[in-house]
Scaffold this motif. Structure first.
Motif, PDB file in Angstrom:
ATOM      1  N   PRO A  36      36.813  43.645  25.114  1.00 56.68           N
ATOM      2  CA  PRO A  36      38.221  43.326  25.434  1.00 56.68           C
ATOM      3  C   PRO A  36      38.377  42.871  26.878  1.00 56.68           C
ATOM      4  N   ASP A  37      39.570  42.365  27.143  1.00 56.66           N
ATOM      5  CA  ASP A  37      39.868  41.833  28.477  1.00 56.66           C
ATOM      6  C   ASP A  37      39.872  42.917  29.556  1.00 56.66           C
ATOM      7  N   ARG A  38      39.861  44.181  29.134  1.00 58.15           N
ATOM      8  CA  ARG A  38      39.768  45.264  30.127  1.00 58.15           C
ATOM      9  C   ARG A  38      38.464  45.159  30.934  1.00 58.15           C
ATOM     10  N   PHE A  39      37.503  44.482  30.349  1.00 59.82           N
ATOM     11  CA  PHE A  39      36.223  44.266  31.031  1.00 59.82           C
ATOM     12  C   PHE A  39      36.279  42.905  31.730  1.00 59.82           C
ATOM     13  N   SER A  40      36.106  42.933  33.027  1.00 61.13           N
ATOM     14  CA  SER A  40      36.107  41.685  33.784  1.00 61.13           C
ATOM     15  C   SER A  40      35.002  41.742  34.827  1.00 61.13           C
ATOM     16  N   GLY A  41      34.702  40.591  35.381  1.00 62.48           N
ATOM     17  CA  GLY A  41      33.615  40.573  36.348  1.00 62.48           C
ATOM     18  C   GLY A  41      33.815  39.549  37.430  1.00 62.48           C
ATOM     19  N   HIS A  42      32.845  39.522  38.293  1.00 57.76           N
ATOM     20  CA  HIS A  42      32.886  38.574  39.408  1.00 57.76           C
ATOM     21  C   HIS A  42      31.460  38.361  39.894  1.00 57.76           C
ATOM     22  N   GLN A  43      31.200  37.142  40.353  1.00 53.15           N
ATOM     23  CA  GLN A  43      29.934  36.890  41.016  1.00 53.15           C
ATOM     24  C   GLN A  43      30.213  36.317  42.391  1.00 53.15           C
ATOM     25  N   PHE A  44      29.485  36.767  43.367  1.00 59.76           N
ATOM     26  CA  PHE A  44      29.684  36.355  44.754  1.00 59.76           C
ATOM     27  C   PHE A  44      28.699  35.245  45.129  1.00 59.76           C
ATOM     28  N   PRO A  45      28.979  34.554  46.244  1.00 65.19           N
ATOM     29  CA  PRO A  45      28.082  33.456  46.661  1.00 65.19           C
ATOM     30  C   PRO A  45      26.624  33.886  46.844  1.00 65.19           C
ATOM     31  N   ASN A  46      26.375  35.168  47.129  1.00 62.22           N
ATOM     32  CA  ASN A  46      24.982  35.624  47.296  1.00 62.22           C
ATOM     33  C   ASN A  46      24.367  36.046  45.957  1.00 62.22           C
ATOM     34  N   TYR A  47      25.051  35.724  44.855  1.00 64.14           N
ATOM     35  CA  TYR A  47      24.619  35.960  43.466  1.00 64.14           C
ATOM     36  C   TYR A  47      24.829  37.390  42.990  1.00 64.14           C
TER      37      TYR A  47
END
Lengths: 113, 113
Positions: free
Chosen positions: B61-72
């Motif tokens: 579900p959308d409750r799970f989200s993420g992100h990736q930063f420029p340093n991977y």
């Protein structure tokens, strides 16, 4: 989506015997089949893998076979040692979505000295 | 050469709270995938990040989200925690989104009470 079935769920062997774990998959587009070993409380570690253009691959005491027609692949461990005791997972990767692994439920292998 | 690292190792949260888990990929890897491993089960794919974008997503579900930063490096966020979110969360890195081999981190054990 892809469905990976793994058998058996538990496997006990005597040290020195062979162990075989079998997996089936449902999606004929899958073309990469890795095996992971996970010791208690530790990360899954890639121990061997096979791609669909190969029928068999061997690395010392470990080998993997693939039958694309029947959609099944197997892990073979020969001359088992107590340190082989762990949970083993098979996985499949659909060729069009590389990097997304579908895992089996795992096999707890116990090697008795 | 550092492998995949994750933090924290363990985490206890209460239902309804939010949590952030962190992952640093193996040196030279630029693609990060997140998996959820419930007790006694194989890992299940949550999503994959490459070039700071979510490239593909599993049935979460959308409750799970993420992100990736420029340093991977990457973060996994889970909002409105449920008891069923209790699991081992594994991060895996690869050298590109089309790379076959994925290397797993040690995981973060999340317990929701």
């Amino acid at each position: 989506g892809e469905n990976v079935e793994q058998h058996p769920s538990t496997l006990s062997v005597q040290e020195g015997d062979s162990a075989v774990i079998k997996c089936t998959y449902s999606d004929s587009a899958s073309n990469y089949f890795p095996w992971y070993k996970q010791e208690l409380g530790k990360r899954p570690q890639l121990i061997i893998d096979i791609r669909s253009n190969v029928g068999e691959k061997k690395d010392q005491r470990i080998a993997v076979t693939l039958n694309k027609t029947a959609k099944h692949f197997s892990l073979h461990i020969t001359e088992t040692q107590p340190e082989d005791s762990a949970v083993y997972f098979c996985a499949a990767d659909r060729g069009s979505t590389l990097g997304r692994l579908y895992f089996g439920r795992g096999t707890q292998l116990t090697v008795w000295p | 050469d550092a492998g995949v690292t994750q933090s924290p190792t363990h985490l206890i949260k209460t239902r309804g709270q939010q949590v952030t888990l962190r992952c640093s990929p193996k040196s030279g890897h630029d693609t990060v995938s997140w998996y959820q491993q419930a007790l006694g089960q194989g890992p299940q794919f949550i999503f994959q990040y490459y070039e700071e974008e979510e490239r593909q997503r599993g049935n979460f579900p959308d409750r799970f989200s993420g992100h990736q930063f420029p340093n991977y490096s990457s973060e996994l966020n889970v909002n409105a925690l449920l008891l069923g979110d209790s699991a081992l969360y594994l991060c895996a890195s690869a050298a590109g989104p089309s790379s076959y081999e994925q290397y797993f981190g040690p995981g973060t054990r999340l317990t929701v009470t």
